[in-house]
Design a protein around this motif. Structure first.
Motif, PDB file in Angstrom:
ATOM      1  N   SER A  74       0.891  -1.213  -0.028  1.00  0.00           N
ATOM      2  CA  SER A  74      -0.092  -0.095  -0.004  1.00  0.00           C
ATOM      3  C   SER A  74       0.943   1.275   0.010  1.00  0.00           C
ATOM      4  CB  SER A  74      -0.840   0.055   1.094  1.00  0.00           C
ATOM      5  OG  SER A  74      -1.708  -1.075   1.240  1.00  0.00           O
ATOM      6  N   PHE A  75       2.024   1.302   0.653  1.00  0.00           N
ATOM      7  CA  PHE A  75       2.761   2.609   0.843  1.00  0.00           C
ATOM      8  C   PHE A  75       3.291   2.554  -0.345  1.00  0.00           C
ATOM      9  CE2 PHE A  75       6.973   4.552   2.066  1.00  0.00           C
ATOM     10  CZ  PHE A  75       6.363   5.655   2.584  1.00  0.00           C
ATOM     11  N   GLY A  76       3.868   1.547  -1.008  1.00  0.00           N
ATOM     12  CA  GLY A  76       4.677   1.955  -2.271  1.00  0.00           C
ATOM     13  C   GLY A  76       3.526   2.399  -3.434  1.00  0.00           C
ATOM     14  N   LEU A  77       2.439   1.683  -3.453  1.00  0.00           N
ATOM     15  CA  LEU A  77       1.522   2.253  -4.394  1.00  0.00           C
ATOM     16  C   LEU A  77       1.013   3.610  -4.152  1.00  0.00           C
ATOM     17  CD1 LEU A  77      -0.608   1.406  -6.430  1.00  0.00           C
ATOM     18  CD2 LEU A  77      -2.317   0.831  -4.786  1.00  0.00           C
ATOM     19  N   LEU A  78       0.846   4.127  -2.974  1.00  0.00           N
ATOM     20  CA  LEU A  78       0.553   5.375  -2.554  1.00  0.00           C
ATOM     21  C   LEU A  78       1.598   6.355  -3.138  1.00  0.00           C
ATOM     22  CD1 LEU A  78      -1.054   7.698  -1.289  1.00  0.00           C
ATOM     23  CD2 LEU A  78       0.175   7.156   0.844  1.00  0.00           C
ATOM     24  N   ILE A  79       2.831   6.029  -2.797  1.00  0.00           N
ATOM     25  CA  ILE A  79       3.986   6.970  -3.567  1.00  0.00           C
ATOM     26  C   ILE A  79       4.071   6.887  -4.956  1.00  0.00           C
ATOM     27  CG2 ILE A  79       6.631   7.374  -3.521  1.00  0.00           C
ATOM     28  CD1 ILE A  79       4.994   7.864  -0.665  1.00  0.00           C
ATOM     29  N   LEU A  80       3.845   5.759  -5.624  1.00  0.00           N
ATOM     30  CA  LEU A  80       3.773   5.601  -6.907  1.00  0.00           C
ATOM     31  C   LEU A  80       2.730   6.525  -7.574  1.00  0.00           C
ATOM     32  CD1 LEU A  80       4.672   4.455  -9.770  1.00  0.00           C
ATOM     33  CD2 LEU A  80       3.417   2.544  -9.315  1.00  0.00           C
ATOM     34  N   LEU A  81       1.480   6.496  -6.855  1.00  0.00           N
ATOM     35  CA  LEU A  81       0.348   7.335  -7.503  1.00  0.00           C
ATOM     36  C   LEU A  81       0.717   8.719  -7.178  1.00  0.00           C
ATOM     37  CD1 LEU A  81      -2.748   4.844  -6.254  1.00  0.00           C
ATOM     38  CD2 LEU A  81      -1.801   5.253  -8.654  1.00  0.00           C
ATOM     39  N   VAL A  82       1.105   9.241  -6.309  1.00  0.00           N
ATOM     40  CA  VAL A  82       1.341  10.626  -6.083  1.00  0.00           C
ATOM     41  C   VAL A  82       2.283  11.001  -6.901  1.00  0.00           C
ATOM     42  CG1 VAL A  82       2.329  12.183  -4.589  1.00  0.00           C
ATOM     43  CG2 VAL A  82       0.789  10.709  -3.597  1.00  0.00           C
ATOM     44  N   LEU A  83       3.390  10.240  -7.342  1.00  0.00           N
ATOM     45  CA  LEU A  83       4.292  10.553  -8.480  1.00  0.00           C
ATOM     46  C   LEU A  83       3.824  10.469  -9.840  1.00  0.00           C
ATOM     47  CD1 LEU A  83       7.432   8.515  -7.353  1.00  0.00           C
ATOM     48  CD2 LEU A  83       7.068  10.990  -7.204  1.00  0.00           C
ATOM     49  N   LEU A  84       2.567   9.816 -10.171  1.00  0.00           N
ATOM     50  CA  LEU A  84       2.077   9.720 -11.397  1.00  0.00           C
ATOM     51  C   LEU A  84       1.056  10.914 -11.767  1.00  0.00           C
ATOM     52  CD1 LEU A  84       1.699   5.810 -11.953  1.00  0.00           C
ATOM     53  CD2 LEU A  84       3.274   7.307 -12.909  1.00  0.00           C
ATOM     54  N   LEU A  85       0.450  10.956 -10.602  1.00  0.00           N
ATOM     55  CA  LEU A  85      -0.755  12.126 -10.610  1.00  0.00           C
ATOM     56  C   LEU A  85      -0.422  13.547 -10.399  1.00  0.00           C
ATOM     57  CD1 LEU A  85      -3.844  10.065  -8.836  1.00  0.00           C
ATOM     58  CD2 LEU A  85      -3.248  10.244 -11.324  1.00  0.00           C
ATOM     59  N   GLY A  86       0.783  13.508  -9.745  1.00  0.00           N
ATOM     60  CA  GLY A  86       1.337  14.887  -9.253  1.00  0.00           C
ATOM     61  C   GLY A  86       0.815  15.413  -7.707  1.00  0.00           C
ATOM     62  N   VAL A  87       1.747  16.428  -7.435  1.00  0.00           N
ATOM     63  CA  VAL A  87       1.211  16.691  -5.984  1.00  0.00           C
ATOM     64  C   VAL A  87       0.340  17.288  -5.711  1.00  0.00           C
ATOM     65  CG1 VAL A  87       4.000  16.607  -5.178  1.00  0.00           C
ATOM     66  CG2 VAL A  87       2.947  18.577  -6.159  1.00  0.00           C
ATOM     67  N   THR A  88      -0.484  17.827  -6.695  1.00  0.00           N
ATOM     68  CA  THR A  88      -1.732  18.560  -6.586  1.00  0.00           C
ATOM     69  C   THR A  88      -2.797  17.397  -6.367  1.00  0.00           C
ATOM     70  OG1 THR A  88      -1.816  18.781  -9.075  1.00  0.00           O
ATOM     71  CG2 THR A  88      -0.883  20.492  -7.847  1.00  0.00           C
ATOM     72  N   HIS A  89      -2.576  16.374  -6.825  1.00  0.00           N
ATOM     73  CA  HIS A  89      -3.639  15.239  -6.636  1.00  0.00           C
ATOM     74  C   HIS A  89      -3.573  14.353  -5.832  1.00  0.00           C
ATOM     75  CE1 HIS A  89      -5.605  16.858 -10.208  1.00  0.00           C
ATOM     76  NE2 HIS A  89      -4.608  17.147 -10.775  1.00  0.00           N
ATOM     77  N   LYS A  90      -2.930  14.605  -4.561  1.00  0.00           N
ATOM     78  CA  LYS A  90      -2.577  13.548  -3.529  1.00  0.00           C
ATOM     79  C   LYS A  90      -3.684  13.014  -3.072  1.00  0.00           C
ATOM     80  CE  LYS A  90       0.309  16.430  -1.167  1.00  0.00           C
ATOM     81  NZ  LYS A  90       1.187  16.721  -0.268  1.00  0.00           N
ATOM     82  N   PRO A  91      -4.744  13.884  -2.527  1.00  0.00           N
ATOM     83  CA  PRO A  91      -5.940  13.082  -1.871  1.00  0.00           C
ATOM     84  C   PRO A  91      -6.353  12.031  -3.046  1.00  0.00           C
ATOM     85  CG  PRO A  91      -6.106  15.630  -1.892  1.00  0.00           C
ATOM     86  CD  PRO A  91      -4.883  15.372  -2.610  1.00  0.00           C
ATOM     87  N   GLU A  92      -6.486  12.415  -4.379  1.00  0.00           N
ATOM     88  CA  GLU A  92      -7.110  11.245  -5.307  1.00  0.00           C
ATOM     89  C   GLU A  92      -6.014   9.889  -5.238  1.00  0.00           C
ATOM     90  OE1 GLU A  92      -6.484  14.469  -5.820  1.00  0.00           O
ATOM     91  OE2 GLU A  92      -8.260  15.596  -6.964  1.00  0.00           O
ATOM     92  N   ALA A  93      -4.913  10.385  -5.212  1.00  0.00           N
ATOM     93  CA  ALA A  93      -3.825   9.332  -5.231  1.00  0.00           C
ATOM     94  C   ALA A  93      -3.916   8.419  -3.943  1.00  0.00           C
ATOM     95  CB  ALA A  93      -2.442   9.482  -5.274  1.00  0.00           C
ATOM     96  N   ALA A  94      -4.398   8.907  -2.822  1.00  0.00           N
ATOM     97  CA  ALA A  94      -4.375   8.217  -1.591  1.00  0.00           C
ATOM     98  C   ALA A  94      -5.432   7.507  -1.561  1.00  0.00           C
ATOM     99  CB  ALA A  94      -4.491   9.168  -0.504  1.00  0.00           C
ATOM    100  N   VAL A  95      -6.643   7.961  -2.028  1.00  0.00           N
ATOM    101  CA  VAL A  95      -7.928   7.321  -2.065  1.00  0.00           C
ATOM    102  C   VAL A  95      -8.125   6.103  -3.111  1.00  0.00           C
ATOM    103  CG1 VAL A  95     -10.479   7.504  -3.021  1.00  0.00           C
ATOM    104  CG2 VAL A  95      -9.604   9.358  -1.387  1.00  0.00           C
ATOM    105  N   LEU A  96      -7.408   6.475  -4.249  1.00  0.00           N
ATOM    106  CA  LEU A  96      -7.239   5.311  -5.230  1.00  0.00           C
ATOM    107  C   LEU A  96      -6.432   4.198  -4.366  1.00  0.00           C
ATOM    108  CD1 LEU A  96      -7.665   4.319  -8.149  1.00  0.00           C
ATOM    109  CD2 LEU A  96      -5.455   5.582  -8.626  1.00  0.00           C
ATOM    110  N   ALA A  97      -5.264   4.561  -4.003  1.00  0.00           N
ATOM    111  CA  ALA A  97      -4.744   3.383  -3.271  1.00  0.00           C
ATOM    112  C   ALA A  97      -5.289   2.655  -2.239  1.00  0.00           C
ATOM    113  CB  ALA A  97      -3.404   3.764  -2.442  1.00  0.00           C
TER     114      ALA A  97
END
Length: 243
Positions: A74-97
């Motif tokens: 989960s932690f690796g997926l969260l960091i990956l999604l934040v990098l892919l979606l960008g720092v402005t979309h951190k809430p969306e990345a967290a919810v997706l994870a």
């Protein structure tokens, strides 16, 4: 014991529950992430699980996909999604994870609930002339609801525990005092935050356990109690015969 008492003192101190970074706000953030993630995951997984359980097709694919989702850190997926979606979309990345984490339990609860139903019941419903949609909504969903609530229960517990990692990307939640305490070497804060997460998880589990019990149809519940009573009587008879 000193650490535990210090953690409890920190946890119940009024000042810890005040302000924008107080525990009350962090608790609200934690529950909001959990609720949104489980709802989205349920909207995806439950219809798919019902379709698999009703038709009997695609179970192997679902089990394989669920296994892959469980294996993703989960932690690796969260960091990956934040990098892919960008720092402005951190809430969306967290919810997706968190959605990815919740889907396997919800999917399993949905289709195993249907698989646990006696096929004679389904055949009897078809023999009465019920349509497939009527069988789905009037027979399968009510009878499979208890196991579905069990899947929701497992998903909620997994997400509640994992939402703590949201604090690593500055999204708040009850992981914030844990991370802050580690950085400051304030182990009372770390333990206090962990205890609060555990209490929240236990309370949610208790509520969902009550809901799972209430979801068992009355006729089925009385039948299960009757079977348990008969089993107990049989055991007593066997014990008397042995003695």
């Amino acid at each position: 014991m000193n650490l535990l008492s210090d953690a409890l003192k920190w946890l119940v101190a009024p000042e810890q529950w005040e302000g924008k970074d107080g525990l009350a706000v962090l608790l609200g953030q934690h529950l909001l992430f959990t609720f949104i993630s489980v709802v989205i995951a349920g909207a995806i997984a439950i219809p798919v699980g019902w379709a698999i359980g009703h038709t009997g097709k695609g179970r192997e694919i679902a089990v394989g996909a669920a296994g892959i989702a469980r294996a993703v850190p989960s932690f690796g997926l969260l960091i990956l999604l934040v990098l892919l979606l960008g720092v402005t979309h951190k809430p969306e990345a967290a919810v997706l994870a968190f959605v990815v984490l919740a889907i396997p339990s919800l999917l399993a609860g949905a289709y195993t609930g249907f698989e646990a139903i006696d096929r004679k019941t389904i055949d009897a419903a078809r023999a009465m002339g019920m349509t497939e949609w009527q069988i789905l909504f009037q027979v399968e969903i009510p009878l499979g609801l208890s196991l579905l609530v069990g899947g929701i229960r497992a998903a909620v517990l997994q997400v509640v525990a994992t939402v703590t990692i949201a604090a690593y990307v500055n999204l708040g939640g009850l992981g914030l005092p844990i991370i802050t305490g580690l950085n400051l070497r304030r182990f009372d804060m770390v333990l206090g935050g962990a205890l609060l997460v555990a209490v929240v998880a236990l309370l949610l589990d208790m509520l969902l356990a009550i809901g799972q019990k209430a979801a068992v149809p009355r006729a089925l519940g009385s039948k299960q109690r009757k079977v348990r009573t008969q089993d107990s009587k049989t055991s007593l008879v066997q014990e008397k015969e042995l003695t």
